[in-house]
Design a protein around this motif. Structure first.
Motif, PDB file in Angstrom:
ATOM      1  N   GLU A  13      31.931  77.671  49.332  1.00  0.00           N
ATOM      2  CA  GLU A  13      33.033  77.919  48.404  1.00  0.00           C
ATOM      3  C   GLU A  13      34.216  77.002  48.677  1.00  0.00           C
ATOM      4  O   GLU A  13      34.822  76.447  47.757  1.00  0.00           O
ATOM      5  CB  GLU A  13      33.468  79.384  48.499  1.00  0.00           C
ATOM      6  CG  GLU A  13      34.582  79.750  47.556  1.00  0.00           C
ATOM      7  CD  GLU A  13      35.042  81.186  47.733  1.00  0.00           C
ATOM      8  OE1 GLU A  13      35.406  81.789  46.729  1.00  0.00           O
ATOM      9  OE2 GLU A  13      35.034  81.683  48.881  1.00  0.00           O
ATOM     10  N   LYS A  44      17.924  70.904  38.333  1.00  0.00           N
ATOM     11  CA  LYS A  44      18.423  70.836  39.707  1.00  0.00           C
ATOM     12  C   LYS A  44      19.309  72.036  40.018  1.00  0.00           C
ATOM     13  O   LYS A  44      20.078  72.475  39.180  1.00  0.00           O
ATOM     14  CB  LYS A  44      19.224  69.551  39.921  1.00  0.00           C
ATOM     15  CG  LYS A  44      18.372  68.303  39.815  1.00  0.00           C
ATOM     16  CD  LYS A  44      19.227  67.067  39.897  1.00  0.00           C
ATOM     17  CE  LYS A  44      18.409  65.818  39.777  1.00  0.00           C
ATOM     18  NZ  LYS A  44      17.720  65.672  38.511  1.00  0.00           N
ATOM     19  N   ILE A  45      19.232  72.529  41.233  1.00  0.00           N
ATOM     20  CA  ILE A  45      20.075  73.604  41.732  1.00  0.00           C
ATOM     21  C   ILE A  45      20.809  73.079  42.961  1.00  0.00           C
ATOM     22  O   ILE A  45      20.205  72.442  43.823  1.00  0.00           O
ATOM     23  CB  ILE A  45      19.246  74.844  42.124  1.00  0.00           C
ATOM     24  CG1 ILE A  45      18.523  75.407  40.902  1.00  0.00           C
ATOM     25  CG2 ILE A  45      20.140  75.903  42.769  1.00  0.00           C
ATOM     26  CD1 ILE A  45      17.540  76.499  41.242  1.00  0.00           C
ATOM     27  N   THR A  46      22.103  73.361  43.039  1.00  0.00           N
ATOM     28  CA  THR A  46      22.907  72.952  44.188  1.00  0.00           C
ATOM     29  C   THR A  46      23.569  74.185  44.785  1.00  0.00           C
ATOM     30  O   THR A  46      24.070  75.040  44.062  1.00  0.00           O
ATOM     31  CB  THR A  46      24.010  71.960  43.747  1.00  0.00           C
ATOM     32  OG1 THR A  46      23.396  70.844  43.128  1.00  0.00           O
ATOM     33  CG2 THR A  46      24.829  71.497  44.928  1.00  0.00           C
ATOM     34  N   ILE A  47      23.573  74.269  46.094  1.00  0.00           N
ATOM     35  CA  ILE A  47      24.265  75.339  46.802  1.00  0.00           C
ATOM     36  C   ILE A  47      25.321  74.685  47.679  1.00  0.00           C
ATOM     37  O   ILE A  47      25.017  73.755  48.431  1.00  0.00           O
ATOM     38  CB  ILE A  47      23.296  76.158  47.685  1.00  0.00           C
ATOM     39  CG1 ILE A  47      22.191  76.778  46.818  1.00  0.00           C
ATOM     40  CG2 ILE A  47      24.063  77.229  48.467  1.00  0.00           C
ATOM     41  CD1 ILE A  47      21.101  77.466  47.620  1.00  0.00           C
ATOM     42  N   ILE A  56      28.496  78.868  46.525  1.00  0.00           N
ATOM     43  CA  ILE A  56      28.485  78.632  45.091  1.00  0.00           C
ATOM     44  C   ILE A  56      27.143  78.003  44.726  1.00  0.00           C
ATOM     45  O   ILE A  56      26.707  77.050  45.373  1.00  0.00           O
ATOM     46  CB  ILE A  56      29.616  77.656  44.672  1.00  0.00           C
ATOM     47  CG1 ILE A  56      30.985  78.144  45.134  1.00  0.00           C
ATOM     48  CG2 ILE A  56      29.584  77.391  43.173  1.00  0.00           C
ATOM     49  CD1 ILE A  56      31.501  79.359  44.438  1.00  0.00           C
ATOM     50  N   ILE A  57      26.489  78.535  43.698  1.00  0.00           N
ATOM     51  CA  ILE A  57      25.245  77.964  43.206  1.00  0.00           C
ATOM     52  C   ILE A  57      25.517  77.403  41.822  1.00  0.00           C
ATOM     53  O   ILE A  57      26.034  78.091  40.955  1.00  0.00           O
ATOM     54  CB  ILE A  57      24.126  79.016  43.136  1.00  0.00           C
ATOM     55  CG1 ILE A  57      23.824  79.560  44.524  1.00  0.00           C
ATOM     56  CG2 ILE A  57      22.866  78.422  42.494  1.00  0.00           C
ATOM     57  CD1 ILE A  57      22.793  80.659  44.548  1.00  0.00           C
ATOM     58  N   THR A  58      25.192  76.121  41.637  1.00  0.00           N
ATOM     59  CA  THR A  58      25.342  75.500  40.332  1.00  0.00           C
ATOM     60  C   THR A  58      23.986  74.946  39.910  1.00  0.00           C
ATOM     61  O   THR A  58      23.130  74.674  40.747  1.00  0.00           O
ATOM     62  CB  THR A  58      26.372  74.349  40.358  1.00  0.00           C
ATOM     63  OG1 THR A  58      25.954  73.369  41.308  1.00  0.00           O
ATOM     64  CG2 THR A  58      27.747  74.844  40.744  1.00  0.00           C
ATOM     65  N   GLY A  59      23.812  74.806  38.627  1.00  0.00           N
ATOM     66  CA  GLY A  59      22.563  74.262  38.118  1.00  0.00           C
ATOM     67  C   GLY A  59      22.833  73.326  36.961  1.00  0.00           C
ATOM     68  O   GLY A  59      23.758  73.532  36.179  1.00  0.00           O
ATOM     69  N   HIS A  60      22.030  72.283  36.883  1.00  0.00           N
ATOM     70  CA  HIS A  60      22.110  71.335  35.775  1.00  0.00           C
ATOM     71  C   HIS A  60      20.708  70.792  35.538  1.00  0.00           C
ATOM     72  O   HIS A  60      20.085  70.247  36.454  1.00  0.00           O
ATOM     73  CB  HIS A  60      23.075  70.197  36.106  1.00  0.00           C
ATOM     74  CG  HIS A  60      23.179  69.176  35.019  1.00  0.00           C
ATOM     75  ND1 HIS A  60      23.764  69.453  33.814  1.00  0.00           N
ATOM     76  CD2 HIS A  60      22.760  67.897  34.958  1.00  0.00           C
ATOM     77  CE1 HIS A  60      23.721  68.375  33.053  1.00  0.00           C
ATOM     78  NE2 HIS A  60      23.107  67.413  33.730  1.00  0.00           N
ATOM     79  N   SER A  78      37.485  70.814  43.288  1.00  0.00           N
ATOM     80  CA  SER A  78      38.220  71.199  42.077  1.00  0.00           C
ATOM     81  C   SER A  78      39.671  70.756  42.158  1.00  0.00           C
ATOM     82  O   SER A  78      40.227  70.243  41.179  1.00  0.00           O
ATOM     83  CB  SER A  78      38.138  72.710  41.861  1.00  0.00           C
ATOM     84  OG  SER A  78      36.807  73.108  41.668  1.00  0.00           O
ATOM     85  N   MET A 102      33.742  73.558  47.134  1.00  0.00           N
ATOM     86  CA  MET A 102      33.949  73.572  45.687  1.00  0.00           C
ATOM     87  C   MET A 102      35.438  73.651  45.357  1.00  0.00           C
ATOM     88  O   MET A 102      35.913  72.973  44.452  1.00  0.00           O
ATOM     89  CB  MET A 102      33.207  74.753  45.068  1.00  0.00           C
ATOM     90  CG  MET A 102      33.370  74.838  43.580  1.00  0.00           C
ATOM     91  SD  MET A 102      32.700  73.392  42.737  1.00  0.00           S
ATOM     92  CE  MET A 102      31.437  74.160  41.788  1.00  0.00           C
TER      93      MET A 102
END
Length: 73
Positions: free
Chosen positions: A53, A47-50, A40-44, A60, A56
Motif C-alpha cells: 500500500e 496481468k495481475i500486480t500486487i 494493493i492488487i491491480t489488474g490490466h 500516486s 502505491m
C-alpha cells in the motif's frame, strides 16, 4: 560489498477454495511484508500486480505532483 537483489523472483502459488493465496515466506521476507499488512492488487488485461500500500501511495503522490507541475507551466 552489498548483496545485489535479484531482478526477478518467480514462484507458484495455488488459489484456495475461498480465493485466497499464500505469499511464500522467502518473498514476504524479501519484500518485508508482515502479517496484517495491506496490499494493493491491480489488474490490466491478463496481468495481475500486487504491491504494498505504501508503494502505491508514493506512486500516486508522485503522479499528482507531476500533474501539478505541468499545470503551473
Amino acid at each position: 560489498m552489498a548483496e545485489e537483489k535479484p531482478k526477478l523472483i518467480l514462484r507458484t502459488v495455488k488459489v484456495g477454495e475461498r480465493g485466497q493465496i499464500v505469499i511464500p515466506k522467502d518473498i514476504r521476507d524479501f519484500f518485508d511484508i508482515e502479517s496484517g499488512e495491506t496490499l494493493i492488487i491491480t489488474g490490466h488485461k491478463d496481468k495481475i500486480t500486487i504491491m504494498k500500500e505504501e508503494i502505491m501511495r508514493e506512486m500516486s503522490l508522485q503522479i499528482l505532483e507531476k500533474l501539478e507541475e505541468n499545470e503551473n507551466e
